[in-house]
Each structure stands twice: as structure tokens, then as C-alpha cells.
Design an enzyme around this catalytic site. Structure first.
Site, PDB file in Angstrom:
ATOM      1  CB  CYS A 119      -8.289  -6.870  -5.113  1.00  0.00           C
ATOM      2  SG  CYS A 119      -7.156  -6.577  -6.471  1.00  0.00           S
ATOM      3  CG  HIS A 252      -6.379  -6.677  -1.576  1.00  0.00           C
ATOM      4  ND1 HIS A 252      -5.832  -7.805  -2.163  1.00  0.00           N
ATOM      5  CD2 HIS A 252      -6.148  -5.659  -2.447  1.00  0.00           C
ATOM      6  CE1 HIS A 252      -5.322  -7.480  -3.334  1.00  0.00           C
ATOM      7  NE2 HIS A 252      -5.494  -6.173  -3.527  1.00  0.00           N
ATOM      8  CG  ASN A 282      -2.424  -6.464  -5.500  1.00  0.00           C
ATOM      9  OD1 ASN A 282      -3.152  -7.439  -5.401  1.00  0.00           O
ATOM     10  ND2 ASN A 282      -2.883  -5.234  -5.679  1.00  0.00           N
TER      11      ASN A 282
END
Ligand code: UT7
Length: 325
Positions: A119, A252, A282
Site C-alpha cells: 500500500c 492511503h 482499500n
């Protein structure tokens, strides 16, 4: 004369139609997995995600996002001198997803490679491209974050499978005497490798082990909030800016509670945080460029504004890229 890299185009790709929490809850119920729209919304802020159909790969999404970014930049694929794709869900072990993207968009010649920092991948890839441009080696670079995370989820683990989605976001960076990227910091602490991982591996050419994502959510949550705060402050100190100079914070997109906690620790009003986790869930390396493209195209981000892009995730890795749009 000092050279900077500047974002001149952004783009995104999301596969198919959104899958609402309600639709996902129904789908999981059929295999005996119990969850609810209320739990997902309250614990994460997610209300929907996109899930790629069988056969749709990270390079497909990356290529589509890249075309939009090139169009926005007014550049052709032939003008690209470098392609970096951040992904943890490459189409295959090799060639790299970046090489497949190069072929799909009709670019050629320059270096193309993947960056694997989960990520944090987009921050790592942006920092890398920036250094190539700053050094004078490359004029136009394509940086993409692309994931088909649905392929590495354990659909019987309700603690993780409701959290992720698929997608891609891209930016075109170009060399300019005006900034541009102002600074970046990247970090990793491998001693935390076990809190978020997909421990499948390749042994003598064969995939072995557990090919699905596992996560200690609470440990990741706590570390994420700490490092998103500290890395933003480090980059600001490098550049000589204050928290109040940030126009938009684009962390993020893992959990709306992490975004709120980060804004609070930094002392930034939540209205300055770009939030897309509710719409995309996500999407790992794709989450920051997706959020960036959404806010550029809806007109919130304006030329000259200062953006703090931040990644955090498996590795454990984290990083931030601070830029003047
Ligand atoms: O992309 C890389 C970065 N990733 C992240 O940043 C993720 C960070 N972590 C998080 O966002 C949160 O820790 C989660 C959203 C993963 C979990 O939230 P939490 O508040 O830490 O919940 P928890 O794991 O402590 O679970 C609370 C309860 C448990 O039940 P008990 O033990 O209290 O009875 C879980 O079994 O929620 C239960 N639970 C669920 N219930 C309904 C876990 N998943 C689900 C679910 N539906 N999908």
C-alpha cells in the site's frame, strides 16, 4: 538550473459496477460468512468496492488509467520515457506489469519496471520517478498504482475480505523548471513483516504456501496512524513548510478511522482530507492515485495547491510525497 518533476495528468480505472456492502453481505452469506453493512460502515467507512471480473488483470486496469492520464497531460504514449507500476498483484511472476502496460498503451524503448511496496507502492514509485526526472535522465514518466486484490483475498475470512477492492490510478510526471514534487520520504521496517502479508511464495518455479492476504488489523491500524503523522512532518521539515501549508492530505485509503485519526494528530481539518475509501474500499497501491484523480477531476484540487500523498502498508512500509500541483 534545478529540475523538478511535475504532475501534468491523472487518470483512473475501476472495473465493472460497484459492489455495495449489501450485495457483498448477501454473497458471503451464501458461503456461510456472517457480516453486515453496519459493521463494515462503522468499523471502516466503506460502503462499496469494485471487483474485477475473471480475466481482468492489473495491467488491464493500469493501461486504462494510463490512457486517461496521458489524455489529460496532452501527451502520447510514444513520448513516455519511463513506466513504473506499483502493484502487489502483478498479472504474472514476469514480465513485470509495467512491461505489459508498455505494450498495451503502445509505448516503447524506455525502462519499465514494477515496484512492490504494497500500500506504500505508489509513494515509492513516485519518489523513484521523481529522482530519475530530477537527475535529467528522463523527461516524461508514467507512474501507476494498480491492483486486483480480489484475487489474493481469502473469501472465508470476514476480517479481511470486506476491506479491499480493485482499481488503478495513474499520473504522468514531466520535467519542469517549476516545482512539482517538493520532497519525499520513504521508510520500511521489515521486523513487522508478519502483521500484513500474503505468504505464498515461489519455489523452484512453482507457487507454494498460502496465497491469500492475512492481517493483524489492530497492529496495522496503530502503526499506520503513527507513521502517517511522522512521515508528513519529516517531509514538511525537509521542505521548510508547515502543516498549515498543506492544501490537501491524500493518505492511503484503508479505513476512514485511520484518515480521521491522522488528520487529528497532524492538526489538519478533516475537510482538507481527500476520502475515497467509502467508494473504492482499500485498493492498496492504487488507492492514492485513485483519490488524487477523483479530486483533480471534481475540481477540488487546483493548480498551485500543495498536496501531501501518503502510503502505508505491508512490509511494513510507509512514505510520503509532497508536491505542488
Ligand atoms: O492497507 C494496509 C493497511 N491496512 C489497514 O490499515 C487496516 C488497518 N486495520 C483496520 O482498519 C481495522 O483494524 C479493521 C477494520 C481491520 C478491524 O477493525 P477493529 O475495530 O480493529 O475490529 P477487530 O478486528 O477488533 O474486530 C472486532 C470484532 C471482532 O469480534 P469480537 O472478537 O469482538 O466478538 C471480529 O470478529 O468484529 C468482528 N469482525 C466482524 N464482524 C462483522 C471482524 N470482521 C468482521 C466483519 N463483519 N466483516
Amino acid at each position: 538550473m534545478e529540475m523538478y518533476s511535475r504532475v501534468v495528468g491523472t487518470g483512473r480505472a475501476l472495473p465493472g459496477q460497484p459492489v455495495s456492502n449489501a450485495a457483498l453481505v448477501d454473497r458471503l452469506a451464501k458461503s456461510g460468512i456472517e457480516t453486515s453493512d453496519a459493521w463494515i460502515r462503522e468499523r471502516t467507512g466503506i460502503s462499496q468496492r469494485y471487483i474485477a471480473a475473471e480475466g481482468v488483470s492489473s495491467s488491464d486496469l493500469a493501461a486504462e488509467a494510463a490512457q486517461h492520464a496521458l489524455h489529460a497531460a496532452g501527451l502520447s504514449a510514444a513520448q513516455l520515457e519511463m513506466i513504473i507500476v506499483a502493484t502487489s498483484t502483478p498479472d504474472m511472476i514476469f514480465p513485470s506489469t509495467a512491461c505489459l502496460v508498455q505494450k498495451k498503451i503502445g509505448a516503447s524503448g524506455g525502462p519499465a519496471f514494477d515496484v512492490q511496496a504494497v500500500c506504500s507502492g505508489f509513494a515509492y514509485a513516485m519518489a523513484t520517478a521523481d529522482l530519475f526526472i530530477k537527475s535529467g535522465k528522463v523527461r516524461n514518466a508514467l507512474v501507476v498504482g494498480a491492483e486486483v486484490f480480489s484475487g489474493i483475498l481469502d473469501w472465508t475470512d470476514r476480517g479481511t475480505c470486506v476491506l479491499f477492492g480493485d482499481g488503478a490510478g495513474a499520473v504522468v510526471l514531466t520535467a519542469d523548471q517549476q516545482p512539482g514534487v517538493l520532497g519525499h520520504r520513504l521508510h520500511a521496517r521489515g521486523e513487522f513483516e508478519n502483521i500484513l502479508r500474503t505468504p505464498g511464495s515461489v519455489s523452484h518455479g512453482k507457487a507454494t504456501g498460502h496465497p491469500f492476504l492475512t492481517m493483524d488489523g489492530q497492529s496495522v491500524f496503530k502503526l499506520a496512524v503513527q507513521v502517517l503523522d511522522s512521515v508528513a512532518r519529516e517531509v514538511l521539515a525537509d521542505v521548510g513548510d508547515q502543516v498549515s501549508d498543506i492544501d490537501w492530505l491524500i493518505p492511503h485509503q484503508a479505513n476512514v478511522r485511520i484518515l480521521s485519526a491522522t488528520a487529528k494528530r497532524l492538526g489538519i481539518d478533516e475537510s482538507k482530507v481527500i476520502v475515497t475509501v467509502d467508494q473504492h474500499a482499500n485498493t492498496s497501491a492504487a488507492s492514492v492515485p485513485l483519490a488524487l484523480d477523483v479530486a483533480v477531476r471534481d475540481g477540488r484540487i487546483q493548480p498551485g495547491q500543495r498536496l501531501m500523498l501518503q502510503g502505508v502498508g505491508g512490509g511494513f512500509t510507509w512514505g510520503a510525497v509532497y508536491l505542488r500541483y
